[in-house]
Each structure stands twice: as structure tokens, then as C-alpha cells.
Design an enzyme around this catalytic site. Structure first.
Site, mmCIF file in Angstrom:
data_model
loop_
_atom_site.group_PDB
_atom_site.id
_atom_site.type_symbol
_atom_site.label_atom_id
_atom_site.label_comp_id
_atom_site.label_asym_id
_atom_site.label_seq_id
_atom_site.Cartn_x
_atom_site.Cartn_y
_atom_site.Cartn_z
ATOM 1 N N HIS A 233 0.781 -1.302 0.166
ATOM 2 C CA HIS A 233 0.324 -0.140 0.099
ATOM 3 C C HIS A 233 0.925 1.663 0.146
ATOM 4 O O HIS A 233 1.577 1.061 0.112
ATOM 5 C CB HIS A 233 -0.874 -0.148 0.745
ATOM 6 N N HIS B 208 4.597 1.427 2.652
ATOM 7 C CA HIS B 208 5.236 0.965 1.672
ATOM 8 C C HIS B 208 5.875 1.650 0.614
ATOM 9 O O HIS B 208 7.164 1.995 0.788
ATOM 10 C CB HIS B 208 4.605 -0.401 1.571
ATOM 11 N N CYS C 251 1.439 -10.933 20.772
ATOM 12 C CA CYS C 251 0.481 -9.887 19.909
ATOM 13 C C CYS C 251 1.276 -10.692 18.609
ATOM 14 O O CYS C 251 2.152 -11.111 17.851
ATOM 15 C CB CYS C 251 0.371 -8.897 19.349
ATOM 16 N N CYS D 92 2.192 -8.433 15.353
ATOM 17 C CA CYS D 92 2.753 -8.017 15.767
ATOM 18 C C CYS D 92 4.638 -9.083 15.955
ATOM 19 O O CYS D 92 5.089 -8.535 15.448
ATOM 20 C CB CYS D 92 3.175 -6.965 16.535
ATOM 21 N N CYS E 297 -3.473 -5.996 21.627
ATOM 22 C CA CYS E 297 -2.777 -4.922 21.386
ATOM 23 C C CYS E 297 -3.205 -3.811 20.763
ATOM 24 O O CYS E 297 -4.438 -3.339 20.139
ATOM 25 C CB CYS E 297 -2.393 -6.223 20.315
ATOM 26 N N HIS F 227 -2.810 -3.110 16.878
ATOM 27 C CA HIS F 227 -4.083 -4.261 16.281
ATOM 28 C C HIS F 227 -5.477 -4.026 16.531
ATOM 29 O O HIS F 227 -6.188 -4.744 15.484
ATOM 30 C CB HIS F 227 -3.393 -5.310 16.008
ATOM 31 N N LYS G 40 -6.703 8.759 9.750
ATOM 32 C CA LYS G 40 -5.958 7.347 9.437
ATOM 33 C C LYS G 40 -5.791 6.790 8.417
ATOM 34 O O LYS G 40 -7.431 6.764 8.379
ATOM 35 C CB LYS G 40 -5.997 6.440 10.969
ATOM 36 N N LYS H 273 -7.210 0.170 6.141
ATOM 37 C CA LYS H 273 -7.495 -0.591 4.861
ATOM 38 C C LYS H 273 -9.135 -0.420 5.417
ATOM 39 O O LYS H 273 -10.207 -0.585 5.337
ATOM 40 C CB LYS H 273 -7.244 -1.253 4.996
HETATM 41 N N1 MSP Z 1 8.545 -6.791 8.567
HETATM 42 C C1 MSP Z 1 8.764 -5.728 9.219
HETATM 43 C C2 MSP Z 1 10.395 -4.794 8.756
HETATM 44 C C3 MSP Z 1 10.923 -5.925 9.178
HETATM 45 S S1 MSP Z 1 12.436 -5.046 8.535
HETATM 46 C C4 MSP Z 1 14.027 -5.500 9.630
HETATM 47 C C5 MSP Z 1 7.230 -5.087 8.232
HETATM 48 N N2 MSP Z 1 6.661 -4.843 7.606
HETATM 49 S S2 MSP Z 1 5.572 -4.014 7.150
HETATM 50 O O1 MSP Z 1 5.289 -4.425 6.238
HETATM 51 O O2 MSP Z 1 4.401 -4.069 7.667
HETATM 52 O O3 MSP Z 1 5.961 -2.469 6.497
HETATM 53 C C6 MSP Z 1 6.757 -2.177 7.624
HETATM 54 C C7 MSP Z 1 6.760 -0.287 6.706
HETATM 55 O O4 MSP Z 1 6.120 0.100 5.861
HETATM 56 C C8 MSP Z 1 6.839 0.453 8.357
HETATM 57 O O5 MSP Z 1 8.216 0.807 9.087
HETATM 58 C C9 MSP Z 1 6.770 2.066 7.258
HETATM 59 O O6 MSP Z 1 8.241 2.468 6.573
HETATM 60 C C10 MSP Z 1 5.657 1.248 6.142
HETATM 61 N N3 MSP Z 1 4.420 2.160 6.393
HETATM 62 C C11 MSP Z 1 3.536 1.222 6.755
HETATM 63 N N4 MSP Z 1 2.665 1.668 6.658
HETATM 64 C C12 MSP Z 1 2.842 3.599 6.821
HETATM 65 C C13 MSP Z 1 2.220 4.407 6.553
HETATM 66 N N5 MSP Z 1 0.698 4.729 6.994
HETATM 67 N N6 MSP Z 1 2.879 5.815 6.837
HETATM 68 C C14 MSP Z 1 3.789 5.327 6.485
HETATM 69 N N7 MSP Z 1 4.875 4.249 6.417
HETATM 70 C C15 MSP Z 1 4.476 2.943 6.333
HETATM 71 O O7 MSP Z 1 7.297 -3.936 9.274
#
Ligand code: MSP
Length: 660
Positions: free
Chosen positions: A18, A21, A132, A135, A151, A154, A305, A308
Site C-alpha cells: 500500500h 510501503h 500479539c 506484531c 494490542c 492491531h 488514519k 483498510k
Molecule cells: N516486516 C517488518 C519490517 C522488517 S525490517 C527488518 C514490517 N513490515 S511492514 O510490511 O509492516 O512494513 C512496515 C513499513 O511500511 C513501516 O516501517 C513504514 O516504513 C511503512 N509504512 C506502513 N504504513 C505506513 C503509513 N501509513 N505511513 C508511512 N509509512 C508506513 O514492519
């Protein structure tokens, strides 16, 4: 020269990619591109996090093997990043064999390490706590919401869990971590995040369990084969395994072991893993720690926020469809300082698109090239020395990119673009073109202008690689931005320019959504009532943005036209409206009185250029406020290609004279 290693988090494959990412990955990509443009050795890593309980659960729910789920979803991330023009050097998956080998090699060192307090870094113990599964972590009491011990993140109930696990003695690394962070050897940006991490250390670090008995989908722990390694130990290791750590790959030596900058770009949700767990694990393994963690903020949309579950999502694909990829990349990195939390609004996106991309940048490119086609037979004129040195701009812009100050770097490019646009208005190439004696002067002006366009394209290339490539191609420079190109005078005289293509055609807001789409803070409804709408070719009065509904303009009778009181005005004083790039505030003599009028012409006219001019004013317009400054009337201007060209009075006509 110091190498620069940039990583994004690796993304969980249990959910679809999304905008959050995309945000992290585009930022890391822009940084890497800027470093390459500066001639640095830079390497960008991204990838997917594929082990752990969540993957197991989703695979079970979907009735497919875990590996199949991982393959399918990892491919989706890769495809999205490819379509976002992310120039990663390596895409790591934690199910890759090279990763598993690397994790075990690191683990072997951690498992036999001695912690700074003289005890073993890894020990066996019982863990009991609220866990959790989303997490994949145990929660402290203050991280739970009642009822049901949910949590915080979540909002799902946590599970009371007891396990005989292996633990990592994080508590023994507190002093070392504190010293690394306070000394800046481990830099954490922005400062607020650094302070957050230091506060966590001050509150006392807890040891964490590094093996899981209840999970099967992971890397088995050699000492305890019925356990798998904790997913964060597995995942964090990707930053070195991806460089071929286990196989003695030269990439590992270059970018990690002897590397200059080792930077992790992460979201604020995963700071403690990156700033505490990971450096401590590396310390135990006697491997170098990262040098820098940069924490990006979160995006909300229209104040809510992005989630989804609430249906409040930013759909990057829809934006790309409507505005193009470059505009999306530009907006994400331009709208707010990187590192801050910020709110995404459709209005702000549209405004930036029209003001920055269509008006400022797009117009500069098309005006410059069009003039060379018109006045120089479409060929680059003879080379001349720069009028002003551009190296300070290049240096400062690249330095800001390197500090992940994307918005700051871009604002410097935009100041350069505005200067170039103003130079066109001041020089008036169309006047010079009429006078054969000014041929040399015109050629020199246009050569410098093309070089300014080329430089602007190079400096936006980290953020907008496609637009930059297109501009460079129109200028007859193939290939992407490279450090060699940053100097003056790379344009070869005589080179034929390609036809001018519009880069960012203006967009209007969908009718249903109402409100004005124009960048200037003026309502469209009022615009429609101006004389600019009387005749299709007539100039829109302020603002300079073309009226949206030019085609659908009604035919009016003379009785309507005479309602508009047009007068000759003489500009006595002028100044910029504070905090506005577009508005000029003028004192205009209308014979019987001096009126204050605000006009959206500041990008095209400096205050001193309008003082003393005779202009045409709509004198009976109801007063209104623009950026808090009262305007009593409106100035007429033509708007070729979105510029503002003031209507002039041919002769020494007394201020206040009626225009009919
Ligand atoms: N798999 C772990 C990270 C492991 S790194 C060794 C993880 N993955 S995640 O798919 O949840 O991705 C998290 C990352 O996506 C966040 O750290 C951030 O960089 C980004 N974001 C996810 N949602 C976001 C927003 N709403 N806004 C900005 N960044 C966001 O955590």
C-alpha cells in the site's frame, strides 16, 4: 570515496502493498538516485519479510502452502516497486537460501557471544506474557488496551503465552547503545525519534526472546531444532545477508564491513527493533552496526488514519493513472518534510500538480524549447559562459538530498525554475527576436535558458526520473542523469531539439467535487464572472491560471458588458504578499483615488517591473481578501502558456480613464 548503503524495511507478505510501503521505498530510491547523481557508490536494498506466525496463519486461512503465499505476494511487492520506478540493486526475500545461510552464520556468532556484563549473550529462560500474533511480539502492560488485553496497534486480543525460550541479553547492552547513540556513531533522525529511543533506554531495556516454539514457518534454531528463530532476528539480518555475508561476497565487504554510510530507512512503528535490537545483535556478533537510522513519519488522509478497515486509503495506482508516476513521487516527497507525520489531501495534490508541475516546471520547459524552435530553427544556439555560477545550487541541492531533505532539495530547484521563468519575462525574447541587431544577445539568452532547463531536469531526476529523462531527451541528451552532466555547457551547439511534448498538462478538479482547482487562492466562481470570460481569447484577470470553463462561456449582450467598469490605472507601488509566491500587492492610481489591488502575477513580474506601468483594471469588482490582504479591483492580463502578461495602455493616458 565513502560507499553509501540504503535499505528499506522488508515488507510482510501477508498483506498487499500500500501507499505506506510505497512512501518508504520511493524515498529510499530518490536518495539512492541522488547519491548516484553526485557520483557516489550507492546500493539500494529492499525486499520481503516472509517468515513467522502471521504468514503461517494466512496461508492456513487460504488453504495454500506458506511458500506459495510468499512467492505470490513477494512478486506483488516486486511488481509494485518496479512500476514505481524503484531502482533497487537487490530484492531480498527471507526465504532465499542466501538469506537463511547468512542468518545462521550471524546466529552462530551471537549464540556464543559474551555480553558486556561478562555473562553469555544468549541464555535459556521461561517467557510468560501477552503475545500479539500480528506484531509477533510480547506486549508490556502499558501496550495493552482493555478489555481483552488487546494490542494497541492491531486492536486484536493478545494471547497469554508461556514458553521455554532462548533469550538475548539486551539489558546488558544499554550503556553501549546509549554511548553509540549519544556520540552520533549511531545517528537517529529526526531528533524526536532519537530522544524517544534514548528514553526507552533510560526506562530500562528488557531482554527479549529469540526463539519460538509455537511457530514452524521460520529458520530452525540449531541448538533447539523444534524452535525457529524469532522473526525479527531473522528479518533484521536481511541487511547483511542480502550482501552475501555468508558467502564472503565482496559486496558485503564494500557496503557493510568497510562501508561508509549504512543507513536504514524505516517507519516509526519499527524504531526499537532497528535502533536497539539490531545494533546490539550485531555488537554481540562482532559485526559493524548501522551508522544511521532515518525514521519516516506516517501519512494520514484528510485528517484520518490511513487504514483498510476504515476504507480511508490512498490508492497509489489510481493516482498514478490520473496524474502519472512522477507526479505521485513528487507530491509524496515535496508536500511535507521527510520524517514528519503529515496529512494527504486530494486538494493539496491537485494544487501542487497544477502550480509546481504544470505551471512552473512544465511551462518553463515548454516555453524554453518552443522559443528555440521558433527563433533558432530548433537547434541549440552557440555555447556561452554561464551568466551566473550554478555550482552552489548543485552542491546544496545534492547535500539536501543526502540528508533526506527531499522537500528542501526540491524547493531549491523550484527557486531556480522561478528565476528562469522570471528571466524570460524580463528579457522578452520575443522582442529581441524582432531586432536582427540583437541576434547574439538572443542566442546567448536562449543557450543559458536551455542549460537552466537541463540543470533543473537533472536535479529533479532523483524524484522524477521519467520526466527528467523526457526533458533531457527533448534537449538531445540521451540516457539518465550522471555526475558528468552536472557541469555547465554540456549542450552541444547545433544539436536539433526534439519536438516539444507537454510534460504535465493541467488538471481540473472533477466537477462533482466542487471548489476551485486553480493554484492561486481565488475561487473559480468569481473568476467566471470576470471579463476574461467574455471572449474566449481575452486574458483572464487575476489569477493567471486559465479559467476552467473557457469553452462553455456564454455569449452576453452589451448590457452585461457595460456593467464591468474598466479603467486605466497607474501602478504607484508594488510589493510581494508575504508567504505567497504568486501574489503581488499594488497601489494603483485610478485618478480619483489610489486603490490597493492584489494580483496573481508575482511569478512573472518583480515588484519593480510593474511600478510606473499603466494597466487595465476592473474597478467595480466587490472587494475580497487574498491571503488576508484586501484587493479592491482586478488587473487584466493575458495568459499564454499559463504565464501572466499584463495588458498595456498604448500612450500616456490619464489614470482613471474609462476603457470601453
Ligand atoms: N516486516 C517488518 C519490517 C522488517 S525490517 C527488518 C514490517 N513490515 S511492514 O510490511 O509492516 O512494513 C512496515 C513499513 O511500511 C513501516 O516501517 C513504514 O516504513 C511503512 N509504512 C506502513 N504504513 C505506513 C503509513 N501509513 N505511513 C508511512 N509509512 C508506513 O514492519
Amino acid at each position: 570515496m565513502k560507499s553509501f548503503y540504503v535499505t528499506t524495511p522488508i515488507y510482510y507478505v501477508n498483506a498487499a502493498p500500500h501507499a505506506g510501503h510505497a512512501y518508504t521505498t520511493i524515498a529510499a530510491d530518490a536518495l539512492k538516485r541522488a547519491l548516484r547523481l553526485a557520483g557516489r557508490r550507492a546500493f539500494l536494498l529492499t525486499g520481503t519479510d516472509e517468515h513467522g506466525q502471521n504468514i503461517e496463519r494466512v496461508a492456513r486461512e487460504q488453504g495454500i502452502p506458506e511458500q506459495e503465499l510468499c512467492d505470490r505476494n513477494s512478486a506483488r511487492f516486486r511488481a509494485v516497486f518496479d512500476s514505481l520506478d524503484v531502482a533497487y540493486d537487490r530484492f531480498i526475500r527471507t526465504t532465499d537460501e542466501v538469506h537463511k545461510r547468512g542468518v545462521l552464520a550471524i546466529w552462530e556468532r551471537v549464540a556464543k557471544a559474551t555480553a558486556p556484563d561478562g555473562r553469555s549473550a544468549v541464555y535459556s529462560g521461561t517467557y510468560a506474557g501477552w503475545y500479539c500474533p500480528r506484531c509477533e511480539g510480547f506486549k508490556d502492560e502499558d501496550e495493552l488496551v482493555q478489555p481483552d488485553n488487546r494490542c494497541l496497534t492491531h486492536e486484536q486480543p493478545c494471547e497469554w503465552t508461556e514458553e521455554q525460550n532462548l533469550f538475548f541479553r539486551l539489558s546488558a547492552y544499554s550503556d553501549w547503545l546509549k554511548a553509540e547513540i549519544e556520540s552520533g556513531r549511531l545517528r537517529i533522525d529526526p531528533e524526536v525519534r532519537r530522544n524517544e529511543v534514548l528514553a526507552v533506554i533510560r526506562d530500562g531495556l528488557k531482554d527479549f526472546s529469540v526463539s519460538r516454539a509455537r511457530v514452524k514457518w521460520g529458520i530452525p534454531v540449531p541448538e533447539q531444532p523444534d524452535h525457529v528463530l524469532y522473526v525479527w532476528v531473522d528479518a533484521l539480518s536481511n541487511y547483511v545477508t542480502a550482501l552475501g555475508y555468508a558467502d564472503g561476497d565482496p559486496l558485503y565487504r564494500e557496503f557493510w564491513e568497510q562501508g561508509g554510510v549504512r543507513l536504514h530507512v524505516v517507519g516509526k512503528d519499527i524504531i526499537r527493533f532497528h535502533c536497539l535490537y539490531w545494533p546490539a545483535l550485531l555488537k554481540a556478533a562482532e559485526l559493524p552496526r548501522p551508522t544511521h537510522v532515518f525514521v519516516q513519519g506516517h501519512i494520514t488522509k484528510n485528517g484520518r488514519k490511513v487504514a483498510k478497515s476504515t476504507g480511508n486509503i490512498i490508492d497509489p495506482e489510481a493516482l498514478i493513472r490520473d496524474f502519472g508516476l512522477d507526479a505521485v513521487r513528487y507530491f509524496l516527497l515535496r508536500e511535507a518534510p521527510y520524517g514528519a507525520d503529515w496529512d494527504f489531501t486530494d486538494d493539496a495534490f491537485l494544487k501542487r500538480f497544477n502550480a509546481d508541475l504544470a505551471n512552473d516546471f512544465g511551462n518553463l520547459v515548454s516555453r524554453a524549447l518552443t522559443m528555440v524552435h521558433r527563433y533558432c530553427d530548433g537547434r541549440v544556439p552557440p555555447r556561452v559562459a554561464p551568466g551566473e555560477d550554478r555550482s552552489a545550487l548543485v552542491e546544496s541541492c545534492l547535500a539536501r538530498y543526502e540528508k533526506l531533505e527531499f522537500a528542501g532539495a526540491l524547493s531549491e530547484v523550484w527557486a531556480h525554475v522561478a528565476r528562469a521563468n522570471q528571466a524570460i519575462v524580463a528579457f522578452e525574447p520575443w522582442t529581441a527576436a524582432k531586432d536582427p541587431a540583437r541576434r547574439g544577445e538572443l542566442d546567448a539568452f536562449l543557450y543559458r535558458l536551455l542549460e537552466d532547463v537541463r540543470l533543473a531536469a537533472l536535479l529533479v531526476s532523483p524524484v522524477m526520473p521519467r520526466a527528467a529523462t523526457r526533458v533531457l531527451a527533448m534537449l538531445g541528451r540521451d540516457g539518465l542523469a550522471s555526475p558528468d552532466e552536472l557541469g555547465w555547457g554540456r549542450l552541444e551547439p547545433g544539436t536539433a531539439l526534439s519536438p516539444v511534448e507537454p510534460l504535465f498538462p493541467r488538471k481540473e478538479k472533477p466537477e462533482a467535487a466542487g471548489e476551485a482547482a486553480a493554484p492561486a487562492p481565488i475561487e473559480k466562481k468569481k473568476e467566471k464572472k470576470t471579463v476574461s470570460d467574455v471572449k474566449k481569447d481575452a486574458a483572464p484577470a487575476t489569477p493567471v491560471a486559465p479559467a476552467a470553463a473557457a469553452e462553455g462561456v456564454a455569449i452576453i449582450g452589451i448590457e452585461d458588458f457595460v456593467k464591468v467598469d474598466l479603467r486605466v490605472g497607474l501602478v504607484k507601488e508594488a510589493q510581494r504578499v508575504p508567504k505567497s509566491d504568486k501574489l503581488l500587492q499594488m497601489q494603483v492610481d485610478l485618478g480619483s483615488e489610489v486603490r490597493q489591488i492584489v494580483a496573481g502575477i508575482a511569478e512573472h513580474y518583480a515588484p519593480e517591473q510593474v511600478v510606473g506601468r499603466r494597466i487595465v483594471v476592473v474597478a467595480n469588482l466587490a472587494p475580497r481578501k487574498l491571503r488576508g490582504v484586501e484587493s479592491n479591483g482586478m488587473v487584466l492580463a493575458a495568459s499564454p502558456e499559463g504565464r501572466a502578461v499584463l495588458l498595456a495602455v498604448d500612450g500616456d493616458v490619464a489614470p482613471g480613464t474609462k476603457v470601453k
